[in-house]
Design a protein around this motif. Structure first.
Motif, mmCIF file in Angstrom:
data_model
loop_
_atom_site.group_PDB
_atom_site.id
_atom_site.type_symbol
_atom_site.label_atom_id
_atom_site.label_comp_id
_atom_site.label_asym_id
_atom_site.label_seq_id
_atom_site.Cartn_x
_atom_site.Cartn_y
_atom_site.Cartn_z
ATOM 1 N N LEU A 122 66.616 6.871 49.651
ATOM 2 C CA LEU A 122 68.025 6.471 49.650
ATOM 3 C C LEU A 122 68.298 5.427 48.574
ATOM 4 O O LEU A 122 69.336 5.465 47.900
ATOM 5 N N LYS A 123 67.369 4.520 48.391
ATOM 6 C CA LYS A 123 67.547 3.505 47.346
ATOM 7 C C LYS A 123 67.573 4.164 45.970
ATOM 8 O O LYS A 123 68.337 3.766 45.088
ATOM 9 N N GLU A 124 66.760 5.179 45.807
ATOM 10 C CA GLU A 124 66.736 5.915 44.542
ATOM 11 C C GLU A 124 68.080 6.605 44.294
ATOM 12 O O GLU A 124 68.616 6.571 43.182
ATOM 13 N N LEU A 125 68.640 7.223 45.335
ATOM 14 C CA LEU A 125 69.943 7.872 45.209
ATOM 15 C C LEU A 125 71.021 6.847 44.874
ATOM 16 O O LEU A 125 71.926 7.105 44.079
ATOM 17 N N ASN A 126 70.921 5.672 45.490
ATOM 18 C CA ASN A 126 71.892 4.622 45.204
ATOM 19 C C ASN A 126 71.804 4.162 43.742
ATOM 20 O O ASN A 126 72.826 3.963 43.074
ATOM 21 N N GLN A 127 70.592 4.041 43.239
ATOM 22 C CA GLN A 127 70.414 3.618 41.846
ATOM 23 C C GLN A 127 70.975 4.644 40.866
ATOM 24 O O GLN A 127 71.313 4.305 39.727
ATOM 25 N N GLU A 128 71.096 5.885 41.329
ATOM 26 C CA GLU A 128 71.664 6.936 40.482
ATOM 27 C C GLU A 128 73.179 7.063 40.644
ATOM 28 O O GLU A 128 73.796 7.944 40.062
ATOM 29 N N GLY A 129 73.778 6.187 41.484
ATOM 30 C CA GLY A 129 75.232 6.144 41.535
ATOM 31 C C GLY A 129 75.891 6.406 42.871
ATOM 32 O O GLY A 129 77.118 6.343 42.967
ATOM 33 N N LEU A 178 71.204 23.683 52.614
ATOM 34 C CA LEU A 178 71.606 22.997 51.387
ATOM 35 C C LEU A 178 72.722 23.753 50.665
ATOM 36 O O LEU A 178 73.666 23.147 50.142
ATOM 37 N N LYS A 179 72.629 25.077 50.651
ATOM 38 C CA LYS A 179 73.659 25.872 49.974
ATOM 39 C C LYS A 179 74.996 25.790 50.702
ATOM 40 O O LYS A 179 76.061 25.765 50.070
ATOM 41 N N LEU A 180 74.954 25.738 52.035
ATOM 42 C CA LEU A 180 76.195 25.629 52.804
ATOM 43 C C LEU A 180 76.940 24.335 52.493
ATOM 44 O O LEU A 180 78.168 24.285 52.554
ATOM 45 N N ALA A 181 76.185 23.293 52.152
ATOM 46 C CA ALA A 181 76.804 22.007 51.838
ATOM 47 C C ALA A 181 77.653 22.066 50.577
ATOM 48 O O ALA A 181 78.481 21.186 50.340
ATOM 49 N N CYS A 182 77.473 23.093 49.783
ATOM 50 C CA CYS A 182 78.190 23.221 48.502
ATOM 51 C C CYS A 182 79.414 24.120 48.612
ATOM 52 O O CYS A 182 79.940 24.569 47.590
ATOM 53 N N ILE A 197 75.300 21.994 40.589
ATOM 54 C CA ILE A 197 74.686 22.287 41.890
ATOM 55 C C ILE A 197 73.186 22.511 41.723
ATOM 56 O O ILE A 197 72.370 21.990 42.486
ATOM 57 N N GLN A 198 72.815 23.272 40.710
ATOM 58 C CA GLN A 198 71.397 23.537 40.456
ATOM 59 C C GLN A 198 70.652 22.251 40.099
ATOM 60 O O GLN A 198 69.521 22.036 40.540
ATOM 61 N N GLU A 199 71.304 21.393 39.321
ATOM 62 C CA GLU A 199 70.683 20.113 38.960
ATOM 63 C C GLU A 199 70.515 19.224 40.188
ATOM 64 O O GLU A 199 69.484 18.561 40.347
ATOM 65 N N ASP A 200 71.533 19.208 41.051
ATOM 66 C CA ASP A 200 71.441 18.410 42.272
ATOM 67 C C ASP A 200 70.336 18.936 43.190
ATOM 68 O O ASP A 200 69.618 18.166 43.833
ATOM 69 N N LEU A 201 70.200 20.261 43.248
ATOM 70 C CA LEU A 201 69.147 20.859 44.068
ATOM 71 C C LEU A 201 67.768 20.455 43.549
ATOM 72 O O LEU A 201 66.878 20.081 44.325
ATOM 73 N N LYS A 202 67.610 20.503 42.234
ATOM 74 C CA LYS A 202 66.336 20.075 41.639
ATOM 75 C C LYS A 202 66.050 18.608 41.959
ATOM 76 O O LYS A 202 64.916 18.224 42.237
ATOM 77 N N ALA A 211 73.857 16.079 52.609
ATOM 78 C CA ALA A 211 74.956 15.170 52.269
ATOM 79 C C ALA A 211 75.050 14.975 50.761
ATOM 80 O O ALA A 211 76.142 14.944 50.186
ATOM 81 N N PHE A 212 73.904 14.859 50.121
ATOM 82 C CA PHE A 212 73.876 14.702 48.662
ATOM 83 C C PHE A 212 74.493 15.911 47.970
ATOM 84 O O PHE A 212 75.261 15.780 47.014
#
Length: 237
Positions: free
Chosen positions: A180-187, A100-104, A113-118, A151-152
């Motif tokens: 995935l639907k939840e991620l889509n609803q968040e934008g 996950l850290k490498l993706a950043c 980044i910390q918020e996305d990780l949470k 990817a997120f």
């Protein structure tokens, strides 16, 4: 228009894989591409990600920018196009957290980044439970969760997903699609390619059908589900 693709042509060793296909995606949409094995679905995603060369006459724009001016690494870091490839392609000898850290690598917004990780750990709590575990030892479902999480974390204005249901048990598959639907609803806009046409059309708002590198049908998910040709070819009649 978020993503526009016109006259996309790709060849492998003089064999044409994609024949002048055109499609578009608006911001916030979930769009699927369905078709049989070898139809050109994965090649389409790889072309958008700039992982395969396209032929003269192809036009691709993302947020009004010419995609053909960006190499593959800049497609992720500068444009925010993330790609979950078929087979996941994780770093198996690294832990969940390290993947996950490498993706950043191209991000410098530490607080976000910390918020996305949470957020990823909220959506996939199993990843947090196993964050020190090496990716290569995870189950297929856990690896798919990690691939989506990676990817997120990379930027994800749009997420390209290649066969996310492959190898997953039905309950895990439903769990992944719910996330995935939840991620889509968040934008996050989503472009999905799937051999499981029924699941793809339940998940997406619109769809395209590829056959032998040609775009043969398009429409709303309901229109495609009700189409006799799609029913016979992809939905078991």
């Amino acid at each position: 228009m978020l993503l526009s693709v016109e006259n996309l042509r790709v060849s492998y060793d003089r064999i044409r894989a994609l024949h002048n296909i055109s499609f578009s995606i608006d911001e916030g949409e979930i769009v699927c591409i369905i078709g049989a094995n070898g139809a050109g679905k994965s090649t389409t995603l790889r072309a958008v990600s700039r992982l395969v060369p396209v032929e003269a006459g192809t036009k691709m724009t993302f947020m009004g920018k010419d995609l053909l001016e960006y190499p593959a690494d800049k497609v992720v870091s500068k444009l925010g196009i993330s790609h979950v490839p078929e087979g996941r392609r994780l770093f198996g000898n690294l832990t969940i957290m390290e993947n996950l850290k490498l993706a950043c690598f191209a991000r410098n917004d530490r607080d976000e980044i910390q918020e996305d990780l949470k957020r990823i750990f909220m959506i996939f709590p199993r990843l947090e439970e196993r964050k020190a575990q090496k990716a290569g030892t995870l189950s297929g479902g856990e690896q798919q969760m990690l691939a989506i999480g990676r990817a997120f974390m990379s930027g994800r204005k749009i997420m390209l997903l290649d066969e996310p249901s492959m190898g997953l048990a039905p309950l895990l598959m439903l769990s992944v699609f719910d996330a995935l639907k939840e991620l889509n609803q968040e934008g996050t806009t989503i472009l999905l390619v799937e051999q499981n046409a029924r699941m793809a059309l339940q998940f997406a708002q619109r769809g395209y059908v590829l056959e032998s590198g040609n775009l043969v049908l398009e429409g709303s998910s309901k229109e495609l589900v009700d189409n006799p040709e799609v029913k016979n070819a992809y939905l078991g009649g």
